[in-house]
Write a protein that holds these residues in place. Structure first.
Motif: not given
Length: 507
Positions: A37-39, A73-76, A177-182
């Motif tokens: 969320v920050l990035h 790119e920062e998220l990997g 899991e993060v992508m699906a939630w967002l």
């Protein structure tokens, strides 16, 4: 090949885990969610404060794409992989997004050699010098999921060794899991494309990337596609052989192939190769596997194939492979046949059976709502506002009917878009209408009997009608007799120039 015994279980595990991973209701890993969320939030806020306020749509899209690429790119690795898939979707996603995300293809730093060595030795159960006579510490290529090293077996055979990044499996599951939630929160907030909305994109992405995490599945995909080409007597392609024993979940040793990069037109011509024939083989071989066997390479791009000195095309990286169930294969076959005879309703019925439309869709209403019963519009004769309005009306109608892009159809369309770009580089003066006619004749004469048995329609008994194809290119079916790719590119550039001018006027 003892590793093959584990493949059915590996596929079953992926199918079982997928619903849990993409469920938006579960609580995601909170620490990772905060980082994502920050990035992404920083990218969106910066875009809203600067580029979006400018009122210039072109600058706005370019600014958003650049900021999203930096955040990714920062998220990997997981997010870089998503960007790489989008980067090969020209025509499915905005040009600015595709061009920006292409920069993610070669910006993945390699893993330290000691980590690579440890993974290989753990998975293959022996020291590196026992396994290989030579192992190059410098990777030949480094991607988001894995990197590739050249090596030589003690038998003297030159091979490449694909090694998975040590922690990537855990990262991928956590990030999905993060992508699906967002994803539900991003609907309508990021102007990508309506039909590839964030939740649908996450679902397709999760389905493809989770299979990529087991190299035994990839090696089996290689064998399956190779078997298909052999059954079709399609000798224009070469697929590297996976090693019979040196394949594990994280390590894949395979035959090394070499050749010209797919955009090295000068090199191919200097070697006496006919690039038009290479394109034709690419189109036919790609379509044959999907139409007649329901399987095809799912991620064609310049880094995944090259042309050997004998003119054959080498296919690499089978982590993403399209597989059509038998009902969907038959639907896909009907889609291409009905397109060749300009049967609009038949095409819609085939798309419905492919899962792009709900089963109870009123096809007659779709024809009317999308204006498919009217003469086609020439996009070069429309103003930018008129063209945007037409596109918005079509998208709105499709979404109203519950249209979606099934994984297999998206992979096929993405590959066709890549081949579209390959024609621009390898055969810009190819007559598209003549080529389509020639390919249709190939399928009619070579596979007519099989197609007739599969769907009950003998292509030898129907007449090719290119009016629908011509309409899809935005040309008058009654006038246009030929269209080179160079002509098509000129038409596209005219449309793009009008949009650029409109953006400048708004600014």
């Amino acid at each position: 090949m003892p590793w093959r015994r584990a493949v059915p279980t590996a596929r079953a595990v992926v199918r079982r885990e997928l619903p849990r991973l993409i469920s938006p209701r579960q609580v995601p890993p909170l620490r990772r969610l905060a980082v994502v969320v920050l990035h992404l939030g920083r990218a969106l806020i910066g875009w809203r404060l600067v580029e979006k306020r400018s009122g210039d749509r072109s600058r706005s899209r370019a600014g958003l794409s650049r900021r999203m690429r930096i955040a990714i790119e920062e998220l990997g690795p997981t997010f870089i992989k998503l960007a790489q898939i989008i980067s090969s979707g020209e025509g499915l996603f905005p040009n600015e997004l595709v061009d920006e995300f292409k920069k993610c293809r070669d910006r993945v730093p390699p893993e330290p050699y000691d980590d690579v060595r440890r993974v290989v030795e753990e998975d293959l159960g022996a020291p590196l010098d026992v396994l290989f006579a030579r192992f190059d510490p410098e990777p030949l290529a480094a991607a988001s999921i894995a990197q590739v090293h050249t090596a030589r077996l003690h038998t003297g055979e030159e091979v490449v060794v694909k090694v998975q990044r040590p922690t990537v499996a855990h990262l991928v599951h956590r990030d999905i899991e993060v992508m699906a939630w967002l994803a539900p929160f991003l609907v309508g907030r990021i102007p990508v494309t309506a039909l590839a909305n964030p939740p649908a994109l996450v679902e397709v992405f999760a389905e493809t990337i989770t299979e990529e995490l087991d190299f035994r599945v990839e090696a089996e995909n290689m064998l399956d596609v190779a078997r298909t080409f052999a059954a079709l007597d399609q000798r224009g392609y070469v697929i590297p052989r996976p090693h019979p024993t040196m394949v594990t979940r994280r390590v894949l040793v395979m035959e090394r192939l070499e050749g010209f990069a797919f955009d090295d037109v000068a090199g191919m011509h200097a070697a006496g190769l006919q690039t038009e024939a290479i394109i034709r083989t690419g189109m036919i071989g790609f379509m044959e596997g999907a139409m007649l066997h329901g399987i095809f390479h799912g991620d064609l791009h310049g880094g995944n194939l090259f042309v050997m000195r004998d003119g054959r095309t080498a296919l690499l990286d089978f982590g993403i492979t399209g597989r059509l169930s038998e009902p969907r294969r038959l639907a896909f076959l009907r889609l291409l046949l009905t397109a060749s005879v300009n049967d609009i309703k038949g095409q819609l019925a085939a798309l419905r059976d492919l899962g792009a439309l709900p089963p109870d869709t009123d096809l007659d209403a779709v024809v009317v709502d999308l204006g498919l019963d009217r003469p086609p519009l020439d996009p070069t004769a429309l103003t930018p506002d008129e063209l945007i309005s037409e596109i918005q009306d079509v998208v709105k109608a499709l979404l109203g009917y519950g249209a979606r892009m099934p994984k297999e159809l998206m992979l096929f369309v993405k590959n066709m878009v890549f081949l579209d770009g390959a024609i621009a580089r390898l055969a810009p003066d190819l007559d598209l209408f003549a080529e389509i006619t020639q390919i249709a004749m190939y399928f009619t004469t070579r596979h007519g009997e099989t197609i007739a048995k599969d769907i009950g329609v003998d292509p030898r008994s129907v007449e090719l009608d290119l009016s629908g194809v011509k309409a899809s290119f935005g040309v008058d079916p009654s006038v246009a007799e030929s269209l080179t790719y160079r002509d098509l590119q000129a038409r596209r550039e005219l449309i793009r120039e009008r949009f650029r001018k409109r953006g400048a006027d708004l600014k």
